[in-house]
Design a protein around this motif. Structure first.
Motif, PDB file in Angstrom:
ATOM      1  N   ALA A   1      35.862  31.616  38.124  1.00  0.00           N
ATOM      2  CA  ALA A   1      36.328  31.045  39.404  1.00  0.00           C
ATOM      3  C   ALA A   1      36.240  29.521  39.380  1.00  0.00           C
ATOM      4  O   ALA A   1      37.140  28.823  39.870  1.00  0.00           O
ATOM      5  N   GLU A   2      35.167  28.990  38.796  1.00  0.00           N
ATOM      6  CA  GLU A   2      35.021  27.532  38.752  1.00  0.00           C
ATOM      7  C   GLU A   2      36.086  26.899  37.850  1.00  0.00           C
ATOM      8  O   GLU A   2      36.644  25.852  38.163  1.00  0.00           O
ATOM      9  N   TYR A   3      36.354  27.561  36.740  1.00  0.00           N
ATOM     10  CA  TYR A   3      37.373  27.040  35.819  1.00  0.00           C
ATOM     11  C   TYR A   3      38.752  27.066  36.494  1.00  0.00           C
ATOM     12  O   TYR A   3      39.514  26.099  36.431  1.00  0.00           O
ATOM     13  N   LEU A   4      39.038  28.178  37.165  1.00  0.00           N
ATOM     14  CA  LEU A   4      40.309  28.278  37.898  1.00  0.00           C
ATOM     15  C   LEU A   4      40.395  27.229  39.002  1.00  0.00           C
ATOM     16  O   LEU A   4      41.450  26.635  39.216  1.00  0.00           O
TER      17      LEU A   4
ATOM     18  N   VAL B   1      40.045  30.844  43.603  1.00  0.00           N
ATOM     19  CA  VAL B   1      38.631  31.236  43.624  1.00  0.00           C
ATOM     20  C   VAL B   1      38.502  32.752  43.803  1.00  0.00           C
ATOM     21  O   VAL B   1      37.704  33.420  43.121  1.00  0.00           O
ATOM     22  N   THR B   2      39.299  33.304  44.701  1.00  0.00           N
ATOM     23  CA  THR B   2      39.240  34.745  44.963  1.00  0.00           C
ATOM     24  C   THR B   2      39.566  35.541  43.697  1.00  0.00           C
ATOM     25  O   THR B   2      38.846  36.481  43.320  1.00  0.00           O
ATOM     26  N   ALA B   3      40.647  35.156  43.016  1.00  0.00           N
ATOM     27  CA  ALA B   3      41.045  35.875  41.788  1.00  0.00           C
ATOM     28  C   ALA B   3      39.958  35.762  40.726  1.00  0.00           C
ATOM     29  O   ALA B   3      39.617  36.751  40.055  1.00  0.00           O
ATOM     30  N   GLY B   4      39.396  34.577  40.585  1.00  0.00           N
ATOM     31  CA  GLY B   4      38.356  34.377  39.565  1.00  0.00           C
ATOM     32  C   GLY B   4      37.121  35.211  39.859  1.00  0.00           C
ATOM     33  O   GLY B   4      36.580  35.887  38.982  1.00  0.00           O
ATOM     34  N   LEU B   5      36.689  35.186  41.106  1.00  0.00           N
ATOM     35  CA  LEU B   5      35.451  35.919  41.451  1.00  0.00           C
ATOM     36  C   LEU B   5      35.634  37.429  41.347  1.00  0.00           C
ATOM     37  O   LEU B   5      34.729  38.144  40.908  1.00  0.00           O
ATOM     38  N   LEU B   6      36.804  37.925  41.735  1.00  0.00           N
ATOM     39  CA  LEU B   6      36.948  39.389  41.885  1.00  0.00           C
ATOM     40  C   LEU B   6      37.610  40.088  40.697  1.00  0.00           C
ATOM     41  O   LEU B   6      37.704  41.318  40.691  1.00  0.00           O
ATOM     42  N   HIS B   7      38.048  39.351  39.673  1.00  0.00           N
ATOM     43  CA  HIS B   7      38.906  39.980  38.650  1.00  0.00           C
ATOM     44  C   HIS B   7      38.214  41.115  37.885  1.00  0.00           C
ATOM     45  O   HIS B   7      38.853  42.050  37.438  1.00  0.00           O
TER      46      HIS B   7
ATOM     47  N   TYR C   1      44.372  34.578  33.396  1.00  0.00           N
ATOM     48  CA  TYR C   1      44.394  35.095  32.020  1.00  0.00           C
ATOM     49  C   TYR C   1      43.724  34.095  31.070  1.00  0.00           C
ATOM     50  O   TYR C   1      42.918  34.468  30.217  1.00  0.00           O
ATOM     51  N   VAL C   2      44.025  32.816  31.253  1.00  0.00           N
ATOM     52  CA  VAL C   2      43.425  31.774  30.408  1.00  0.00           C
ATOM     53  C   VAL C   2      41.958  31.556  30.782  1.00  0.00           C
ATOM     54  O   VAL C   2      41.080  31.493  29.905  1.00  0.00           O
ATOM     55  N   ALA C   3      41.673  31.457  32.068  1.00  0.00           N
ATOM     56  CA  ALA C   3      40.303  31.150  32.500  1.00  0.00           C
ATOM     57  C   ALA C   3      39.329  32.265  32.102  1.00  0.00           C
ATOM     58  O   ALA C   3      38.188  31.993  31.702  1.00  0.00           O
ATOM     59  N   ASP C   4      39.781  33.500  32.187  1.00  0.00           N
ATOM     60  CA  ASP C   4      38.941  34.644  31.807  1.00  0.00           C
ATOM     61  C   ASP C   4      38.543  34.545  30.331  1.00  0.00           C
ATOM     62  O   ASP C   4      37.419  34.834  29.948  1.00  0.00           O
ATOM     63  N   PHE C   5      39.471  34.094  29.507  1.00  0.00           N
ATOM     64  CA  PHE C   5      39.244  33.984  28.062  1.00  0.00           C
ATOM     65  C   PHE C   5      38.422  32.740  27.724  1.00  0.00           C
ATOM     66  O   PHE C   5      37.589  32.767  26.814  1.00  0.00           O
ATOM     67  N   ALA C   6      38.671  31.654  28.452  1.00  0.00           N
ATOM     68  CA  ALA C   6      38.198  30.347  27.988  1.00  0.00           C
ATOM     69  C   ALA C   6      37.124  29.708  28.869  1.00  0.00           C
ATOM     70  O   ALA C   6      36.725  28.574  28.605  1.00  0.00           O
ATOM     71  N   GLU C   7      36.650  30.410  29.907  1.00  0.00           N
ATOM     72  CA  GLU C   7      35.647  29.773  30.779  1.00  0.00           C
ATOM     73  C   GLU C   7      34.455  29.301  29.921  1.00  0.00           C
ATOM     74  O   GLU C   7      34.192  29.890  28.867  1.00  0.00           O
ATOM     75  N   PRO C   8      33.761  28.246  30.365  1.00  0.00           N
ATOM     76  CA  PRO C   8      32.780  27.599  29.498  1.00  0.00           C
ATOM     77  C   PRO C   8      31.595  28.481  29.077  1.00  0.00           C
ATOM     78  O   PRO C   8      30.896  28.143  28.125  1.00  0.00           O
TER      79      PRO C   8
ATOM     80  N   ALA D   1      36.512  27.942  22.782  1.00  0.00           N
ATOM     81  CA  ALA D   1      36.367  26.480  22.701  1.00  0.00           C
ATOM     82  C   ALA D   1      37.713  25.846  22.317  1.00  0.00           C
ATOM     83  O   ALA D   1      38.113  24.811  22.865  1.00  0.00           O
ATOM     84  N   GLU D   2      38.401  26.485  21.401  1.00  0.00           N
ATOM     85  CA  GLU D   2      39.724  25.991  20.958  1.00  0.00           C
ATOM     86  C   GLU D   2      40.713  25.992  22.137  1.00  0.00           C
ATOM     87  O   GLU D   2      41.477  25.042  22.327  1.00  0.00           O
ATOM     88  N   ALA D   3      40.689  27.073  22.930  1.00  0.00           N
ATOM     89  CA  ALA D   3      41.588  27.160  24.091  1.00  0.00           C
ATOM     90  C   ALA D   3      41.275  26.050  25.103  1.00  0.00           C
ATOM     91  O   ALA D   3      42.194  25.423  25.645  1.00  0.00           O
ATOM     92  N   ARG D   4      39.991  25.794  25.337  1.00  0.00           N
ATOM     93  CA  ARG D   4      39.617  24.726  26.286  1.00  0.00           C
ATOM     94  C   ARG D   4      40.098  23.366  25.781  1.00  0.00           C
ATOM     95  O   ARG D   4      40.602  22.539  26.542  1.00  0.00           O
ATOM     96  N   GLN D   5      39.946  23.170  24.478  1.00  0.00           N
ATOM     97  CA  GLN D   5      40.365  21.890  23.908  1.00  0.00           C
ATOM     98  C   GLN D   5      41.894  21.721  23.970  1.00  0.00           C
ATOM     99  O   GLN D   5      42.398  20.655  24.329  1.00  0.00           O
ATOM    100  N   LEU D   6      42.612  22.796  23.655  1.00  0.00           N
ATOM    101  CA  LEU D   6      44.077  22.745  23.743  1.00  0.00           C
ATOM    102  C   LEU D   6      44.517  22.401  25.157  1.00  0.00           C
ATOM    103  O   LEU D   6      45.441  21.619  25.365  1.00  0.00           O
ATOM    104  N   LEU D   7      43.846  23.035  26.118  1.00  0.00           N
ATOM    105  CA  LEU D   7      44.202  22.793  27.516  1.00  0.00           C
ATOM    106  C   LEU D   7      44.023  21.315  27.875  1.00  0.00           C
ATOM    107  O   LEU D   7      44.881  20.707  28.510  1.00  0.00           O
ATOM    108  N   ARG D   8      42.898  20.752  27.414  1.00  0.00           N
ATOM    109  CA  ARG D   8      42.640  19.329  27.706  1.00  0.00           C
ATOM    110  C   ARG D   8      43.649  18.418  27.013  1.00  0.00           C
ATOM    111  O   ARG D   8      44.137  17.464  27.592  1.00  0.00           O
TER     112      ARG D   8
END
Ligand SMILES: [Fe+2]
Ligand SMILES: [Fe+2]
Length: 193
Positions: free
Chosen positions: A32-35, A50-56, A130-137, A145-152
């Motif tokens: 949720a925080e990443y989203l 936030v809702t999607a992140g918390l409840l997924h 889909y991305v946040a679920d995979f790549a949250e910190p 880590a690679e996905a987070r870096q690509l995003l940045r």
């Protein structure tokens, strides 16, 4: 914007703590925080993000038989791959339960429903979840880590294509792969970048 700014975040968190093991609650909060952090650039509604992140993962920890029972009781479609691997129903089932319990919007419903596999035509919130679920910190594997870096460095669509490719890669030797996982990647390769 912090997730506490979502008016119902407290209610969701209480329900999550009653229902899920501690590490799963932590993962849901990180997602949720990443989203929430992506919602400005991706023009997402912050409350929906936030809702999607918390409840997924609201239904992630059900028993194998319970997935099937709950889905059948609601007359939900069950695919061949979900029959063989009922945990694949945890997104669709969470979307249904959260609609019954929390009256979530259609956008949040779609995002939660497809968060594991994606699907062609998936909306922006669904893609972001889909991305946040995979790549949250809290995800410590190298590919997260690679996905987070690509995003940045290269932006959201590059990270999205990478995550979809990694999901296909991780599933390549598994006995069951949901076909949506593969066709989502093909769709992204055709429509983005
Ligand atoms: Fe999940
Ligand atoms: Fe998750």
């Amino acid at each position: 914007m912090p997730i506490a700014d979502c008016p119902r975040a407290k209610t969701y968190l209480k329900e999550l703590r009653d229902r899920l093991p501690g590490p799963r609650v932590t993962h849901s909060i990180f997602t949720a925080e990443y989203l929430s952090s992506l919602s400005g650039t991706l023009c997402l509604d912050h409350d929906e993000a936030v809702t999607a992140g918390l409840l997924h993962d609201y239904c992630r920890d059900l028993q194998r038989e319970t997935f099937l029972e709950e889905a059948r009781r609601r007359r939900m479609p069950i695919s061949e791959s979900q029959l063989e691997k009922p945990a694949l129903l945890h997104g669709p089932l969470a979307a249904e339960l959260c609609r019954e319990q929390f009256d979530i919007t259609d956008t949040v419903y779609e995002a939660i429903y497809w968060h594991t596999t994606g699907r062609p035509g998936l909306g922006r919130l669904g893609q972001a979840l889909y991305v946040a679920d995979f790549a949250e910190p809290g995800r410590k594997f190298q590919e997260a880590a690679e996905a987070r870096q690509l995003l940045r460095k290269q932006g959201f669509d590059a990270a999205l294509r990478y995550v979809a490719a990694m999901k296909v890669h991780f599933n390549r030797n598994k006995p069951v792969i949901d076909p949506n996982t593969e066709i989502f990647l093909l769709w992204l390769q055709k429509t983005t970048g």
